[in-house]
Design an enzyme around this catalytic site. Structure first.
Site, PDB file in Angstrom:
ATOM      1  NE  ARG B  24      -3.955  -1.081   2.277  1.00  0.00           N
ATOM      2  CZ  ARG B  24      -4.515  -1.062   3.347  1.00  0.00           C
ATOM      3  NH1 ARG B  24      -3.989  -0.339   4.232  1.00  0.00           N
ATOM      4  NH2 ARG B  24      -4.572  -2.760   3.304  1.00  0.00           N
ATOM      5  NE  ARG B  28      -7.283   6.031   2.948  1.00  0.00           N
ATOM      6  CZ  ARG B  28      -8.419   6.219   3.921  1.00  0.00           C
ATOM      7  NH1 ARG B  28      -8.897   7.566   5.149  1.00  0.00           N
ATOM      8  NH2 ARG B  28      -8.226   4.923   4.908  1.00  0.00           N
ATOM      9  NE  ARG B  37     -10.438   7.741  -3.183  1.00  0.00           N
ATOM     10  CZ  ARG B  37     -11.501   8.520  -3.556  1.00  0.00           C
ATOM     11  NH1 ARG B  37     -12.545   9.157  -4.342  1.00  0.00           N
ATOM     12  NH2 ARG B  37     -13.044   7.512  -2.997  1.00  0.00           N
ATOM     13  CG  ASP B  74     -10.198  -3.456  -3.888  1.00  0.00           C
ATOM     14  OD1 ASP B  74      -9.674  -2.176  -2.750  1.00  0.00           O
ATOM     15  OD2 ASP B  74     -10.880  -4.200  -4.309  1.00  0.00           O
ATOM     16  CE1 TYR B 152     -12.539  -7.179   2.416  1.00  0.00           C
ATOM     17  CE2 TYR B 152     -11.023  -9.333   1.077  1.00  0.00           C
ATOM     18  CZ  TYR B 152     -11.444  -7.909   2.399  1.00  0.00           C
ATOM     19  OH  TYR B 152     -10.756  -6.917   3.257  1.00  0.00           O
TER      20      TYR B 152
END
Lengths: 347, 347
Positions: B24, B28, B37, B74, B152
């Protein structure tokens, strides 16, 4: 030489068959538990009601003939007794006053006599169970491990943000160490008193050990556990301590070597062959049937049980689950599994 | 003999210094990421916008000079492309249409050409990144492992009730196997296309591997991974596959032996000594600095880094974190760590 099967296995002796008990064997899946529970005010009141807690502790043995009873109590009774008022709200799990800084740690009551007085009903429960226990069954006392108990105290409940406790430990290691040290001291007193009241073995539940990095595992799991086992062994050299650092993975090796425990509990993720070759030659092991197999029952449950018995049954070993019984487990599945286990390794 | 440091290490060669990248690393915590973003409609749109996704992929290398870029995408793009409509809601994580029975599995689109068409923007991103990559850096493609992606899909999002997927697998193993098989097939096509577009290595993220019992781990983690690596190796024998079965504990041994991967990613819970003696002699390893140390920075971060370099730096090894960078990590800490790593094992 102890005569009870569980104590023989924990002392590293071969037994006629592996002893068995199940984590959370006294619990919601049992109708007779739910009946007693419905009569009590709340869960905490039940833990502090010796006649009811003793009854609940003994219930599963009547139905299933396990080789051990485990005290009905909760790992959060210690923080409650130290002044973090605890409540159980239906469907929410435990809620307690959060401990997130040095001031909050200092406010914890570390007066041993006062804490012991608050926990006295638990010791009364232990005495009652011991007096009523079937002759061949042993009584196991327990406590949460300091790290796991601390995660709930820092979180203020049973939420799953374990990072909060880890951030506390990284951000203020001295304050976190003080919290752990106070939990170590209280846990020693608590288990010592359980043993004096009649517990014949004790288990330390470190449910959230797997949340730690390997360096943290040494500092916050192994070291506090060793402090507890060292003190207990000094007072009660013959009473075995089972350590259950859940999801510790390869850290189980270091834990077994340095935590001072007599036997090691294994979660369902621990491979049978690895445990047989790496752990079982060093000390007795306990575990590790997947609790979900107990929920499904049938051939899958019995085949997995047979694989465990085949691989681990030749050396000192206590059959158990890899985690606690879930409330949805049918009583008939526990009965079938118990019947299989009472028959020994090769029925 | 590959000339890029990452590819050398993954091929089992000694390197002048251990290559490094961070899971990652495009995310962010970077202000330039947040800027891109903010211009995009939502997270999913960003993943399917090749110019923006390529820009984000390259951002961390400009600042920190990692030895590898990892595709910005993702793990849930595959279910989305198979017809489980995916959305990312702010603060809630992913939401997708749940797949909980055989009918839902059968409804998944397994038409390879249609799925590939939906994923085409990802391959475009890969090509763009590869064309713009610094000469010494390698490009890593990735996918989620079938088990983790399935958790998921069964949950219908990023909730933490992994028991739901396990109950599906126990209750209807044939339907769950069909789900896993379809994910295996789609993942092979997806990684094959990433490699054809320019990815020089690929990583399989099995974030929730640690939720499985050891028997399930064999069936739902190792077997599907081996099916993927076998197919990829047939088509691209020289492209290394990194497997990252997070929190697999002692199951890492079986995974390394049987999953067909070239290198193994290690979470922060894996003990350094154990990995050095049990895993690293068999294949290159990657990991495992605790991401929380990156959040705190300073001496603790650098000392832990040094311990990793000291213990693992003598054999083929890729420095990484034990899990992804969290959004709260200060850029200055990533800069300090990168500077340290560019200096090699003994600065």
């Amino acid at each position: 030489m102890p005569s009870k099967r569980l104590l023989q296995a924990l002392a590293g002796k071969r037994t006629d068959r592996p002893p068995f008990w199940f984590m959370r064997q006294a619990g919601r899946y049992l109708p007779e538990y739910r009946q007693v529970r419905a009569q009590a005010g709340d869960f905490l009141a039940l833990c502090f009601d010796p006649p009811k807690a003793a009854e609940i502790t003994l219930q599963p043995l009547r139905r299933f003939g396990m080789d051990a009873a485990i005290l009905f109590a909760d790992i959060l009774l210690i923080p409650d007794a130290m002044g973090c008022r605890l409540a159980f709200r239906d469907g929410e799990g435990p809620v307690l006053e959060p401990v997130r800084d040095l001031d909050a740690v200092r406010r914890l009551d570390d007066d041993g006599a006062r804490v012991a007085a608050r926990l006295a009903p638990v010791y009364d429960t232990v005495s009652r169970v011991r007096a009523a226990l079937p002759a061949e069954a042993a009584l196991i006392g327990f406590a949460g491990s300091p790290w796991t108990v601390a995660t709930y105290m820092v979180e203020g409940g049973g939420g799953h943000d374990f990072a909060r406790a880890r951030r506390f430990a990284f951000g203020d290691p001295a304050a976190f160490a003080m919290l752990i040290d106070r939990l170590v001291a209280a846990t020693i007193d608590y288990l010592d008193a359980q043993i004096r009241a009649g517990a014949e073995a004790v288990q330390l539940f470190d449910t959230w050990a797997g949340e730690l990095s390997s360096a943290e595992f040494e500092r916050w799991c192994i070291e506090p556990t060793r402090a507890i086992t060292t003190a207990l062994k000094h007072r009660h050299p013959a009473v075995p301590v089972i350590g259950f650092p859940r999801r510790a993975g390869a850290n189980l090796l270091a834990y077994q070597a340095r935590a001072g425990i007599d036997a090691i509990g294994l979660d369902a993720g621990v491979p049978l062959d690895w445990a047989a070759t790496q752990l079982q030659p060093v000390s007795p092991i306990q575990g590790n049937l997947d609790p979900m197999l107990l929920a499904f029952g049938g051939a899958a449950m019995l085949e997995a049980t047979q694989r465990i018995l085949d691989r681990w049954g030749g050396r000192p070993f206590v059959f158990n689950l890899g985690h606690g019984i879930t409330p949805d487990v049918p009583v008939s599945h526990v009965a079938a599994l118990s019947e299989r286990l009472r028959a020994g390794t090769t029925p």
